[in-house]
Motif scaffolding. Sequence first.
Motif, PDB file in Angstrom:
ATOM      1  N   THR A 197       0.835  -1.204   0.000  1.00 34.25           N
ATOM      2  CA  THR A 197       0.000   0.000   0.000  1.00 34.25           C
ATOM      3  C   THR A 197       0.870   1.255   0.000  1.00 34.25           C
ATOM      4  O   THR A 197       0.599   2.213  -0.734  1.00 34.25           O
ATOM      5  N   SER A 198       1.921   1.244   0.786  1.00 34.70           N
ATOM      6  CA  SER A 198       2.835   2.384   0.848  1.00 34.70           C
ATOM      7  C   SER A 198       3.485   2.621  -0.519  1.00 34.70           C
ATOM      8  O   SER A 198       3.578   3.768  -0.972  1.00 34.70           O
ATOM      9  N   ASN A 199       3.915   1.540  -1.178  1.00 34.86           N
ATOM     10  CA  ASN A 199       4.520   1.673  -2.508  1.00 34.86           C
ATOM     11  C   ASN A 199       3.521   2.245  -3.507  1.00 34.86           C
ATOM     12  O   ASN A 199       3.863   3.116  -4.313  1.00 34.86           O
ATOM     13  N   ARG A 200       2.274   1.751  -3.448  1.00 32.38           N
ATOM     14  CA  ARG A 200       1.252   2.267  -4.365  1.00 32.38           C
ATOM     15  C   ARG A 200       0.963   3.737  -4.095  1.00 32.38           C
ATOM     16  O   ARG A 200       0.747   4.520  -5.026  1.00 32.38           O
ATOM     17  N   ILE A 201       0.970   4.129  -2.847  1.00 29.38           N
ATOM     18  CA  ILE A 201       0.728   5.538  -2.499  1.00 29.38           C
ATOM     19  C   ILE A 201       1.845   6.410  -3.075  1.00 29.38           C
ATOM     20  O   ILE A 201       1.591   7.473  -3.649  1.00 29.38           O
ATOM     21  N   HIS A 202       3.105   5.939  -2.943  1.00 21.71           N
ATOM     22  CA  HIS A 202       4.227   6.703  -3.498  1.00 21.71           C
ATOM     23  C   HIS A 202       4.117   6.781  -5.025  1.00 21.71           C
ATOM     24  O   HIS A 202       4.385   7.845  -5.607  1.00 21.71           O
ATOM     25  N   GLU A 213       2.728   9.925  -9.855  1.00 22.35           N
ATOM     26  CA  GLU A 213       1.857  10.095 -11.023  1.00 22.35           C
ATOM     27  C   GLU A 213       1.036  11.379 -10.916  1.00 22.35           C
ATOM     28  O   GLU A 213       0.832  12.075 -11.917  1.00 22.35           O
ATOM     29  N   THR A 214       0.591  11.692  -9.733  1.00 22.69           N
ATOM     30  CA  THR A 214      -0.168  12.931  -9.511  1.00 22.69           C
ATOM     31  C   THR A 214       0.721  14.141  -9.804  1.00 22.69           C
ATOM     32  O   THR A 214       0.275  15.103 -10.441  1.00 22.69           O
TER      33      THR A 214
END
Length: 168
Positions: free
Chosen positions: A94-99, A104-105
């Motif tokens: 989850t942390s990797n996806r958030i980063h 991307e944002t």
Amino acid sequence: AMTIINFGFVVAFCSNSSKNLFSQLGGELEYATEAVRKVAAGDLATPVKTLASDSDSLLFAISQMQQALAQIIDHTQRKLVSNVRQLVSATESTSNRIHEQSAETDQVIAATRDMANSIEEVANSAEQAAGASRGAKREAESGRAVINTAINANRELSMHMENAAEVI
């Protein structure tokens, strides 16, 4: 004599009762009490000693309970460790996806800024083109007026020349 017989009977009864109690406990009362206290205090590592042929005494039951509790605790610990590992893995993922989403944002924000700048440049260019077009239209109208004037002057000159030719 009767008292001796009664006393013997009492001793025999007590001895038989003591053997029966020892058999039901599976050992001495003090040892059984201490074994129960250790298990109740959470000591599942110290084995409860029973006779090899014992399978239905109180100490045997305490020993079985101790082993069952140790197995339950071991299973629970293994399951807990497994669940913690899964949770850590899920948290890292989850942390990797958030980063990744954050990066991307940031890219979307930069692209949006670039697009806004490009739109502003296109708008400025369109405004300049519209100004140039208005200027070209004015020039074309001015050129048309000059040509019309020249045509009219040519006609007038042509008429004067015809008149002059007739006069001559």
